[in-house]
Motif scaffolding. Sequence first.
Motif: not given
Length: 358
Positions: A69-97
């Motif tokens: 159970e702890s292995v599966l929970k860990r895997e599920a959490l890893d998957q959830k985090l991976a799906s929510e991951a953001i690359d903070v080094t990406l340039p921001g989305l430009p606001l419409p000027a």
Amino acid sequence: MQQEALQEIRDASTLDALQAVKTRYVGKSGLVTRELGSLGKLPPEERKARGAEINAIRQAIDTALTERESVLKREALDQKLASEAIDVTLPGLPLPAGGLHPISRVYDDLIAIYQRMGYEVAEGPEVEDEHYNFEALNIPWYHPARDLQDTFWLEESSTGLNGPSEPGAAPAPSVPRLLRTHTSNMQIRYMIDHEPPLKMVSRGKVYRYEATDATHESMFHQLEGLVVGPNISMSDLKGTIAEMARGLYGPSAKVRFQPSYYPFVEPGADFAVYWDNPRGESKWLELGGCGMVHPNVFKAVDDLREQAGKERVYEGMTGFAFGLGPERIAMLKYKIPDIRYFYANDPRVLGQFRGELG
Ligand code: DAH
């Protein structure tokens, strides 16, 4: 049974599948639970050994379940985090000027042309006294020219714009006020504050109480120009308008003057521009009115200056004035078929003027 249970636990690839295995073996009516429940049916001498054996199995299954159970929970959490991951080094989305409104662009072009010729830029109020909008411009109350410009008058009231300047004070004498019907009021205001020689342009909104259609709005814009000096002539006026036309439309631009009537100029004219339009749409574009400043205007300005304790300096002067509508220029330049599009704030129209600033 223990081997099977442990195998099934290893094979469970989701928490739900693991829960099913748990129920099957150690749930209320699970296989192991049932074995324990049937101990009572054994002869007493066998019970102890058998009980210990089943408990050991249960222990092994519980341990395996907890670990898995702890292995599966860990895997599920890893998957959830991976799906929510953001690359903070990406340039921001430009606001419409945003962008400059087409009318602002045309104004900027016009003002730049006049600044090159040494004109000052003046600004004045849209809520105006009747005197500056009409009277001082040689348009007395009985003059039919007032009917040509249907006016938005402001309601007078003791608490409104013309009310007492402070609580308890006597109401100000009621000066009829209006939304200016043209920018010619700036001729008067500028001359009260400045002495000749002078060259002035003023941009701004004007208002007419009219029905709207593709070429009429109750609010629109004008550019007013005024030049005053000791020896200003009609040819100065024509040269200036021609210079503006070339500034807007290039060296091929021609101007045409037709006699016209405005109370504040004499002689008065309407002017139009023609140029080799690369889209092949060459035609005369009626741009505005102009003329030589009427002596009554100079006199009215001197009267106002005198009331303000200033010297009379305009009588005997010469000058020219002109007024034009940037909407006409912008409609043609940007192919906007209806003047109302400028002010409807429809992003499908204004969005086309986003980004570049000119
Ligand atoms: N004020 C006029 C109008 O709104 C336009 C105009 C005509 C302005 C002649 C002038 C001028 O300065 O000389 O229709």
